[in-house]
Enzyme design. Structure first.
Site, short mmCIF file in Angstrom:
data_model
loop_
_atom_site.label_atom_id
_atom_site.label_comp_id
_atom_site.label_asym_id
_atom_site.label_seq_id
_atom_site.Cartn_x
_atom_site.Cartn_y
_atom_site.Cartn_z
N ASP A 22 0.74 -1.40 -0.09
CA ASP A 22 0.02 0.01 -0.09
C ASP A 22 0.63 1.30 -0.07
O ASP A 22 1.73 1.52 0.68
CB ASP A 22 -0.94 0.03 1.18
CG ASP A 22 -1.61 -1.27 1.63
OD1 ASP A 22 -1.57 -1.89 0.57
OD2 ASP A 22 -2.12 -1.34 2.77
N GLN A 38 4.09 0.73 2.22
CA GLN A 38 4.43 -0.61 2.83
C GLN A 38 5.72 -1.30 2.35
O GLN A 38 5.53 -1.44 1.22
CB GLN A 38 3.12 -1.46 2.98
CG GLN A 38 1.78 -0.91 3.76
CD GLN A 38 2.39 -1.23 5.24
OE1 GLN A 38 2.33 -2.29 5.77
NE2 GLN A 38 2.58 -0.08 5.88
N ASP A 150 -5.41 0.97 9.15
CA ASP A 150 -5.36 2.02 8.16
C ASP A 150 -6.14 3.35 8.23
O ASP A 150 -6.88 3.65 7.75
CB ASP A 150 -5.88 1.07 6.88
CG ASP A 150 -5.21 -0.29 6.69
OD1 ASP A 150 -4.22 -0.60 7.26
OD2 ASP A 150 -6.11 -1.20 6.01
C1 FRU Z 1 -4.02 -3.76 2.83
C2 FRU Z 1 -3.26 -4.31 4.09
C3 FRU Z 1 -3.65 -3.14 5.35
C4 FRU Z 1 -2.40 -3.35 6.13
C5 FRU Z 1 -1.36 -3.48 5.15
C6 FRU Z 1 -0.37 -4.47 5.65
O1 FRU Z 1 -2.91 -4.28 1.67
O2 FRU Z 1 -3.65 -5.41 4.43
O3 FRU Z 1 -4.92 -3.45 5.72
O4 FRU Z 1 -2.40 -2.20 7.14
O5 FRU Z 1 -1.81 -3.96 4.10
O6 FRU Z 1 0.82 -4.52 4.74
#
Ligand code: FRU
Length: 546
Positions: A22, A38, A150
């Site tokens: 993300d 991420q 999130d």
């Molecule tokens: C979405 C997610 C989010 C979480 C993150 C972890 O892709 O699962 O909900 O914060 O990725 O990497």
């Protein structure tokens, strides 16, 4: 150019190596654009999810310098991972990050972080307040399934308190909760959720933002309110569906009511993109007064899990977005800075493409290109009647209808010399309810001769008045392993990852205009630019941002 042969992109955002998912905390601050994401600094897989926030900066949203990680899973309140979140510019001009921590017991909680030195234009180092400040929000007792994550960018309510929204499974219902705070550290939960959608226990990556009046392209600061301001709630559903609704935000009640009822089910909302794109997150770009969207575009090559390429995941090219004239739909368009990459240009003007016609667009490197085309439809007579059962299943409509009628016509892209490999992006026009409906498709079934690659047909309807306009426009960005298409001026988007063997082995790709409809169509205008390779997170740190 070894990296390009492995499907690396030339102008899409991706780290030099390792796993990315993300987009997090996009931000314009002191003349610089920041993107966090991420990121697994230790490898090309999601692994156990013990992720960091990667951090890159840019002067132009096109060229990026990698600054390392901004947040790492080093504290008790994020020891198992620094998960997704957002950035907010506070009233005193300082930025702040809200993010989800997976704490040492793998419980999802919300944390804050502030820049160590707010006068560092690159905001390199981030401080997570200790002494009990974090987590700023422990997991509430009514959250089920450990789904509490999130946080969005915060906005100021009329009472002068900050608010943000966060995805939570509350008693088995996929909800978006709102929290309020005066100081960004002490937060109190609103009694009512911003929104709740029974039927889906887990939504992820909410995004909540205001848009200006119908057809006004300028963006609004996330705290904007008052007459003429409409709100958009976007929710993501694993792993490739982002839905949004335009509606009314009631600041006092803390609730969002979609303008379109759609059975009260967010799974029936409009799609950000009909292809493979997830976790979209927007920010207000104060430099150009626009709202800009980023989204994760995951690999679909069936082998990404082993991390063999050394990298996994890209971001969509940043798009500016605004409310369309109907007040219901968003329009998305690549940010104008992409034009700084335009080099060689080829064009077609007023070319008729007969039934069965195929015309090559030659003269540029068709592996990194930006194509804008307007199709004129001289006759709608042959349009077939749409069976209403397809309205909810455009993908099957694309996959199952053959040739003939009005369309299919469009582009063939990333085609090998022998046409064994090719991806088509096309339209078909159907008769429906006394008017016409335009279907847009990206067909990956022949995109690669490799077996294990995911090769679906992506599709959506494009809301254009083809009876009045007699034209349909298409813009397609091609970049080695991604094809991003914008139909009807950005009213429908389809993003797809592709892994052609001819590209992997260093071969040339071709691009064509085609028409397999019954009557001719006219390419009233086609312009295709070869795009230069941007400087994106080069490992040597080479930063050529302006
Ligand atoms: C979405 C997610 C989010 C979480 C993150 C972890 O892709 O699962 O909900 O914060 O990725 O990497």
């Amino acid at each position: 150019k070894e990296h390009l042969r492995k499907g690396r992109t030339a102008y899409h955002f991706q780290p030099a190596k390792n796993w990315m998912n993300d987009p997090n905390g996009p931000l314009y601050y002191n003349g610089m654009y920041h993107l966090f994401y991420q990121y697994n600094p230790h490898g090309a897989t999601f692994g156990t999810g013990k992720l960091s926030w990667g951090h890159s900066v840019s002067g132009d949203l096109v060229n990026w310098a990698f600054l390392g990680t901004a947040l790492d899973p080093t504290s008790p309140f994020d020891a198992e991972g620094c998960w997704s979140g957002s950035a907010t510019v506070l009233s005193d001009g300082r930025p702040a990050i809200l993010y989800t921590g997976r704490d040492a017991d793998d419980v999802q909680v919300q944390n804050v972080a502030f820049p160590k030195n707010p006068s560092d234009p690159l905001l390199r180092e981030w401080h997570k307040p200790g002494g009990g400040a974090n987590p700023v929000i422990p997991q509430p007792a009514d959250v089920t399934g450990n789904n509490f994550r999130d946080p969005t960018t915060a906005w100021l309510g009329r009472d002068g308190l900050w608010r943000f929204a966060v995805a939570a499974e509350v008693g088995g219902v996929g909800s978006t909760l709102v929290y309020r705070s005066a100081d960004f550290v002490h937060w109190e939960r609103n009694a009512a959720p911003l929104h709740a959608s029974p039927g889906v226990p887990v939504w992820e990556c909410p995004d909540f933002f205001p848009v200006a009046g119908r057809g006004e392209v300028h963006g609004l600061d996330t705290s904007a309110s008052g007459p003429g301001v409409t709100h958009v709630l976007k929710l993501s559903r694993a792993v490739d569906e982002d839905y949004y609704a335009v509606g009314r935000y009631d600041d006092e009640a803390g609730t969002f009511v979609p303008a379109e009822e759609r059975d009260g089910d967010a799974r029936n909302w409009r799609r950000i993109d009909h292809g493979h794109l997830f976790g979209a997150k927007t920010f207000f770009d104060a430099r150009k007064s626009r709202r800009v969207l980023w989204a994760w575009v995951d690999e679909t090559d069936g082998s990404s899990d082993d991390g063999a390429k050394g990298w996994t995941g890209i971001q969509s090219f940043p798009r500016t977005l605004w409310l369309d004239t109907d007040g219901r739909r968003l329009v998305q368009w690549p940010v104008e800075e992409i034009e700084t990459l335009r080099r060689k240009r080829v064009a077609l003007l007023g070319a008729e493409v007969a039934s069965g016609g195929l015309q090559e667009v030659a003269g540029i490197d068709a592996l990194q290109a930006d194509v804008e085309v307007v199709f004129e439809i001289p006759s709608l007579e042959e349009a077939e009647k749409l069976d209403p059962k397809w309205l909810r299943d455009p993908q099957r409509l694309c996959a199952e209808t053959g040739d003939g009628g009005v369309g299919p016509f469009g582009l063939v892209v990333m085609a090998s010399g022998d046409m064994q490999e090719q991806t088509t992006v096309f339209f078909r026009v159907f008769r429906h309810d006394g008017t016409y409906k335009v279907l847009m498709c990206t067909d990956l079934t022949r995109s690669s001769t490799r077996e294990e690659v995911h090769k679906p047909v992506y599709a959506g309807f494009v809301d254009v008045d083809v009876e009045k306009d007699r034209t349909i426009s298409l813009r397609t960005l091609i970049d080695h392993s991604v094809i991003e298409s914008f139909g009807g001026g950005g009213r429908a988007c389809i993003t797809a990852r592709v892994y052609p063997e001819h590209v992997a082995s260093g071969g040339r790709s071709h691009m064509y205009v085609f028409n397999n409809g019954t009557d001719p169509v006219v390419v009233s205008k086609l312009e295709a630019w070869e795009l230069a390779t941007a400087s994106v997170n080069a490992e040597d740190g080479g930063f050529s941002g302006s």
